[in-house]
Scaffold this motif. Sequence first.
Motif, PDB file in Angstrom:
ATOM      1  N   MET A   1      -5.281  17.738  61.377  1.00  0.00           N
ATOM      2  CA  MET A   1      -6.319  16.854  61.870  1.00  0.00           C
ATOM      3  C   MET A   1      -6.002  15.434  61.408  1.00  0.00           C
ATOM      4  O   MET A   1      -5.776  15.181  60.237  1.00  0.00           O
ATOM      5  CB  MET A   1      -7.660  17.327  61.327  1.00  0.00           C
ATOM      6  N   SER A   2      -5.977  14.494  62.326  1.00  0.00           N
ATOM      7  CA  SER A   2      -5.641  13.116  61.966  1.00  0.00           C
ATOM      8  C   SER A   2      -6.904  12.331  61.614  1.00  0.00           C
ATOM      9  O   SER A   2      -7.999  12.635  62.065  1.00  0.00           O
ATOM     10  CB  SER A   2      -4.899  12.437  63.117  1.00  0.00           C
ATOM     11  N   LEU A   3      -6.691  11.322  60.778  1.00  0.00           N
ATOM     12  CA  LEU A   3      -7.798  10.462  60.357  1.00  0.00           C
ATOM     13  C   LEU A   3      -7.981   9.323  61.342  1.00  0.00           C
ATOM     14  O   LEU A   3      -7.003   8.801  61.878  1.00  0.00           O
ATOM     15  CB  LEU A   3      -7.493   9.864  58.987  1.00  0.00           C
ATOM     16  N   PRO A   4      -9.212   8.892  61.579  1.00  0.00           N
ATOM     17  CA  PRO A   4      -9.407   7.682  62.383  1.00  0.00           C
ATOM     18  C   PRO A   4      -8.710   6.504  61.699  1.00  0.00           C
ATOM     19  O   PRO A   4      -8.619   6.444  60.475  1.00  0.00           O
ATOM     20  CB  PRO A   4     -10.922   7.500  62.391  1.00  0.00           C
ATOM     21  N   VAL A   5      -8.219   5.593  62.472  1.00  0.00           N
ATOM     22  CA  VAL A   5      -7.443   4.470  61.951  1.00  0.00           C
ATOM     23  C   VAL A   5      -8.206   3.686  60.893  1.00  0.00           C
ATOM     24  O   VAL A   5      -7.637   3.316  59.863  1.00  0.00           O
ATOM     25  CB  VAL A   5      -6.986   3.551  63.112  1.00  0.00           C
ATOM     26  N   GLU A   6      -9.472   3.446  61.098  1.00  0.00           N
ATOM     27  CA  GLU A   6     -10.249   2.670  60.126  1.00  0.00           C
ATOM     28  C   GLU A   6     -10.342   3.392  58.787  1.00  0.00           C
ATOM     29  O   GLU A   6     -10.258   2.772  57.731  1.00  0.00           O
ATOM     30  CB  GLU A   6     -11.643   2.343  60.669  1.00  0.00           C
ATOM     31  N   ASP A   7     -10.512   4.713  58.816  1.00  0.00           N
ATOM     32  CA  ASP A   7     -10.567   5.482  57.576  1.00  0.00           C
ATOM     33  C   ASP A   7      -9.217   5.444  56.868  1.00  0.00           C
ATOM     34  O   ASP A   7      -9.139   5.277  55.653  1.00  0.00           O
ATOM     35  CB  ASP A   7     -10.951   6.938  57.843  1.00  0.00           C
ATOM     36  N   LEU A   8      -8.159   5.579  57.635  1.00  0.00           N
ATOM     37  CA  LEU A   8      -6.815   5.538  57.075  1.00  0.00           C
ATOM     38  C   LEU A   8      -6.531   4.163  56.469  1.00  0.00           C
ATOM     39  O   LEU A   8      -5.972   4.057  55.379  1.00  0.00           O
ATOM     40  CB  LEU A   8      -5.789   5.872  58.158  1.00  0.00           C
ATOM     41  N   ALA A   9      -6.941   3.109  57.174  1.00  0.00           N
ATOM     42  CA  ALA A   9      -6.744   1.748  56.670  1.00  0.00           C
ATOM     43  C   ALA A   9      -7.511   1.542  55.368  1.00  0.00           C
ATOM     44  O   ALA A   9      -6.984   0.945  54.420  1.00  0.00           O
ATOM     45  CB  ALA A   9      -7.181   0.723  57.718  1.00  0.00           C
ATOM     46  N   ALA A  10      -8.725   2.028  55.288  1.00  0.00           N
ATOM     47  CA  ALA A  10      -9.526   1.891  54.073  1.00  0.00           C
ATOM     48  C   ALA A  10      -8.851   2.603  52.906  1.00  0.00           C
ATOM     49  O   ALA A  10      -8.802   2.077  51.790  1.00  0.00           O
ATOM     50  CB  ALA A  10     -10.938   2.436  54.296  1.00  0.00           C
ATOM     51  N   GLN A  11      -8.304   3.787  53.167  1.00  0.00           N
ATOM     52  CA  GLN A  11      -7.592   4.518  52.116  1.00  0.00           C
ATOM     53  C   GLN A  11      -6.348   3.751  51.682  1.00  0.00           C
ATOM     54  O   GLN A  11      -6.065   3.637  50.488  1.00  0.00           O
ATOM     55  CB  GLN A  11      -7.217   5.911  52.593  1.00  0.00           C
ATOM     56  N   ALA A  12      -5.609   3.227  52.648  1.00  0.00           N
ATOM     57  CA  ALA A  12      -4.383   2.483  52.330  1.00  0.00           C
ATOM     58  C   ALA A  12      -4.704   1.240  51.505  1.00  0.00           C
ATOM     59  O   ALA A  12      -3.989   0.923  50.545  1.00  0.00           O
ATOM     60  CB  ALA A  12      -3.652   2.099  53.616  1.00  0.00           C
ATOM     61  N   LEU A  13      -5.764   0.538  51.852  1.00  0.00           N
ATOM     62  CA  LEU A  13      -6.131  -0.683  51.137  1.00  0.00           C
ATOM     63  C   LEU A  13      -6.640  -0.409  49.723  1.00  0.00           C
ATOM     64  O   LEU A  13      -6.645  -1.303  48.885  1.00  0.00           O
ATOM     65  CB  LEU A  13      -7.169  -1.471  51.930  1.00  0.00           C
ATOM     66  N   SER A  14      -7.022   0.821  49.454  1.00  0.00           N
ATOM     67  CA  SER A  14      -7.482   1.164  48.108  1.00  0.00           C
ATOM     68  C   SER A  14      -6.322   1.555  47.185  1.00  0.00           C
ATOM     69  O   SER A  14      -6.525   1.750  45.992  1.00  0.00           O
ATOM     70  CB  SER A  14      -8.503   2.309  48.169  1.00  0.00           C
ATOM     71  N   LEU A  15      -5.115   1.642  47.730  1.00  0.00           N
ATOM     72  CA  LEU A  15      -3.938   1.996  46.929  1.00  0.00           C
ATOM     73  C   LEU A  15      -3.539   0.835  46.022  1.00  0.00           C
ATOM     74  O   LEU A  15      -3.818  -0.329  46.327  1.00  0.00           O
ATOM     75  CB  LEU A  15      -2.756   2.335  47.847  1.00  0.00           C
ATOM     76  N   PRO A  16      -2.822   1.127  44.938  1.00  0.00           N
ATOM     77  CA  PRO A  16      -2.276   0.055  44.100  1.00  0.00           C
ATOM     78  C   PRO A  16      -1.270  -0.772  44.903  1.00  0.00           C
ATOM     79  O   PRO A  16      -0.684  -0.271  45.879  1.00  0.00           O
ATOM     80  CB  PRO A  16      -1.579   0.799  42.959  1.00  0.00           C
ATOM     81  N   PRO A  17      -1.039  -2.030  44.519  1.00  0.00           N
ATOM     82  CA  PRO A  17      -0.149  -2.917  45.275  1.00  0.00           C
ATOM     83  C   PRO A  17       1.241  -2.330  45.549  1.00  0.00           C
ATOM     84  O   PRO A  17       1.748  -2.454  46.657  1.00  0.00           O
ATOM     85  CB  PRO A  17      -0.057  -4.168  44.405  1.00  0.00           C
ATOM     86  N   GLU A  18       1.854  -1.692  44.562  1.00  0.00           N
ATOM     87  CA  GLU A  18       3.203  -1.144  44.785  1.00  0.00           C
ATOM     88  C   GLU A  18       3.192  -0.046  45.838  1.00  0.00           C
ATOM     89  O   GLU A  18       4.111   0.043  46.654  1.00  0.00           O
ATOM     90  CB  GLU A  18       3.801  -0.632  43.481  1.00  0.00           C
ATOM     91  N   ASP A  19       2.158   0.789  45.843  1.00  0.00           N
ATOM     92  CA  ASP A  19       2.060   1.847  46.845  1.00  0.00           C
ATOM     93  C   ASP A  19       1.805   1.263  48.234  1.00  0.00           C
ATOM     94  O   ASP A  19       2.337   1.754  49.231  1.00  0.00           O
ATOM     95  CB  ASP A  19       0.958   2.840  46.482  1.00  0.00           C
ATOM     96  N   ARG A  20       0.979   0.202  48.299  1.00  0.00           N
ATOM     97  CA  ARG A  20       0.747  -0.454  49.601  1.00  0.00           C
ATOM     98  C   ARG A  20       2.037  -1.059  50.131  1.00  0.00           C
ATOM     99  O   ARG A  20       2.330  -0.970  51.331  1.00  0.00           O
ATOM    100  CB  ARG A  20      -0.340  -1.525  49.472  1.00  0.00           C
ATOM    101  N   ALA A  21       2.842  -1.656  49.243  1.00  0.00           N
ATOM    102  CA  ALA A  21       4.113  -2.246  49.663  1.00  0.00           C
ATOM    103  C   ALA A  21       5.048  -1.174  50.200  1.00  0.00           C
ATOM    104  O   ALA A  21       5.707  -1.366  51.228  1.00  0.00           O
ATOM    105  CB  ALA A  21       4.764  -2.992  48.503  1.00  0.00           C
TER     106      ALA A  21
END
Length: 74
Positions: A1-21
């Motif tokens: 099951m895939s996540l809606p883009v907004e939910d995925l973006a929110a999760q990605a933005l909550s990652l530490p800077p190195e993980d986001r990079a």
Amino acid sequence: MSLPVEDLAAQALSLPPEDRALLLERLIASFEPKSPAQEAWFKLAQRRREDVRGGRVQMVPGDEALARVRARLA
């Protein structure tokens, strides 16, 4: 099951800077075909990043770097 883009973006933005990079690098790479030149540039960038992190080289502010280049070209 895939996540809606907004939910995925929110999760990605909550990652530490190195993980986001790392995630950003992977997403960008997914749009570009692999080529020998692209792989060579990527490896060079990784080596340079590790040189900075390891203290083997020192970063120069952008304005200073541009001034040095302009002085060499003059």
